[in-house]
Design a protein around this motif. Sequence first.
Motif, mmCIF file in Angstrom:
data_model
loop_
_atom_site.group_PDB
_atom_site.id
_atom_site.type_symbol
_atom_site.label_atom_id
_atom_site.label_comp_id
_atom_site.label_asym_id
_atom_site.label_seq_id
_atom_site.Cartn_x
_atom_site.Cartn_y
_atom_site.Cartn_z
ATOM 1 N N ALA A 191 -10.520 -48.140 27.181
ATOM 2 C CA ALA A 191 -10.613 -46.915 27.964
ATOM 3 C C ALA A 191 -12.067 -46.648 28.357
ATOM 4 C CB ALA A 191 -10.061 -45.736 27.170
ATOM 5 N N LEU A 192 -12.280 -46.204 29.594
ATOM 6 C CA LEU A 192 -13.616 -45.952 30.125
ATOM 7 C C LEU A 192 -13.916 -44.465 30.126
ATOM 8 C CD1 LEU A 192 -13.621 -48.368 33.204
ATOM 9 C CD2 LEU A 192 -14.793 -48.704 31.025
ATOM 10 N N ARG A 193 -15.204 -44.156 30.065
ATOM 11 C CA ARG A 193 -15.697 -42.806 30.221
ATOM 12 C C ARG A 193 -16.667 -42.775 31.392
ATOM 13 N NH1 ARG A 193 -17.679 -41.611 24.025
ATOM 14 N NH2 ARG A 193 -15.684 -42.030 22.954
ATOM 15 N N SER A 194 -16.829 -41.620 31.950
ATOM 16 C CA SER A 194 -17.812 -41.481 33.015
ATOM 17 C C SER A 194 -19.205 -41.696 32.440
ATOM 18 C CB SER A 194 -17.712 -40.087 33.641
ATOM 19 O OG SER A 194 -18.580 -39.979 34.739
ATOM 20 N N GLY A 195 -19.982 -42.567 33.085
ATOM 21 C CA GLY A 195 -21.315 -42.912 32.600
ATOM 22 C C GLY A 195 -21.381 -44.246 31.901
ATOM 23 N N ASP A 196 -20.222 -44.880 31.621
ATOM 24 C CA ASP A 196 -20.230 -46.206 31.010
ATOM 25 C C ASP A 196 -20.753 -47.236 32.012
ATOM 26 O OD1 ASP A 196 -19.202 -45.173 28.733
ATOM 27 O OD2 ASP A 196 -17.138 -45.835 29.075
#
Length: 467
Positions: A448-453
């Motif tokens: 899962a990705l997060r904003s800023g990765d």
Amino acid sequence: MIWEIDEASHRVEGLDENGRARPEYAASLGLVPAPFGRRALAATIEAAVYVVLQLPMLFGVLPGLIALATAPSGTVLGGGDLVLIVVLAAVSTVLSTAFVITQLTLHGRRGVTLGKAIAGIRSVNVRTLERPGFWRGAVVRALVLWASFAVPLIGPLLVIALSPFFDGEQRGRGWPDLAGATWFVDVRNGLNPYDAKRMRIARKTVATDLADVRSELPSLATPADERGTTAYIPTSRSSGGVLGAARGEGAPADESAAYAPATVAPTAAPVTPQGPTASAPVASSAPQSPPVVPPATAGGGSAWVPPRLLPDQEADAAAPAAAAAPAAQAPAPARRVAAPASAPASSRASTPQAASAAPAIVLTLDNGEEVRVEGPGILIGRDPALIPGGPALALGAITDPTKSVSKTHLAIMRSGTAVVVIDLGSTNGSALLRDGSERTLGPHEQVALRSGDTIRLGDRHARIRIG
């Protein structure tokens, strides 16, 4: 299946059917033959250093010996003169021997000597394009070279100056090089063969260009043995994993039929039975449509591994679908109808309101270029293509001169309310950079990705912005 790797075996690339090195392979890697001018400069420098080390012998020992030989009989040199001759001879011999041994060691282990380092030349084994080796690459070559001086003037002229012009491969390799299996390359105008990283990239690039075909990735199902032994067949899915059954000798030969779900609902609209036969199944003599392949095995053992919803998001993803269906027609779990295999994953999305509510996904590459992800997701690579059996994702091609990025490298997809990244078995791998730490992604692993990765794919980087 357990794979065994023979670490002792070393496959040499760039050889023809007779085991000889192909000059065109070395040229495709970017290796350039060393010019004769700089090879002569390197030899001149090394010869000059050797002469300097012989100066004590030439100007101290040799005149003393000549004086001793020409002196009248009965004349004896003084004790101081004799000691001086012995000291000068020892100094010259030790320095010359140390220089020769150092030259041979550096040549055999590193492919470089004093003159070659100054002239920008390196020596490699002509077959492996690696270090020449101490005994054959350095010692044998040096013995052939020194033996040419046994015949003054003619020997060096023939062996050193003229023999490179007789090379049938047009590489400029003389008789000493043929004896030592060495080849001199120019590292100023071409690739340095001792730069391990660039050499590895060059070999992969040439291998990709020679046989650049997309291979089918393994299926989720365990393949059946040719003898028809028992194999594992996925029949249904749950939040805890995949349920399966064993297939024996009498299993159908058609893989798609073997992968069909245990219970297939009719494609027609459900009919509410009435009367005393309400509990009996409805029989139909009309020809049935082909078995519906579940999304997890779409394509009959295809390369696509669809992302699975995270446990804490299954309820959120199932809620809109449950609310949209009438309560009276809610099917039981065993009679749930799967979407057709030909329909992409994005076509099974929810209402337009849900699609419009999905957060925007923007990738900012390391060169400043932005890639906006529309719809269910995107495939990223040098020349991406849809995977058989996979969803109809967008295609995002990025430029990579070193070809460290695979043609279809990774996928970024929406999975419920989450955004996940999946490495598609790329050659140089992918990694997720978050909060100063880096996590390597395994093949077909979803994270899962997060904003800023930041995602690293090969030698390229892309920053993720969600929302």
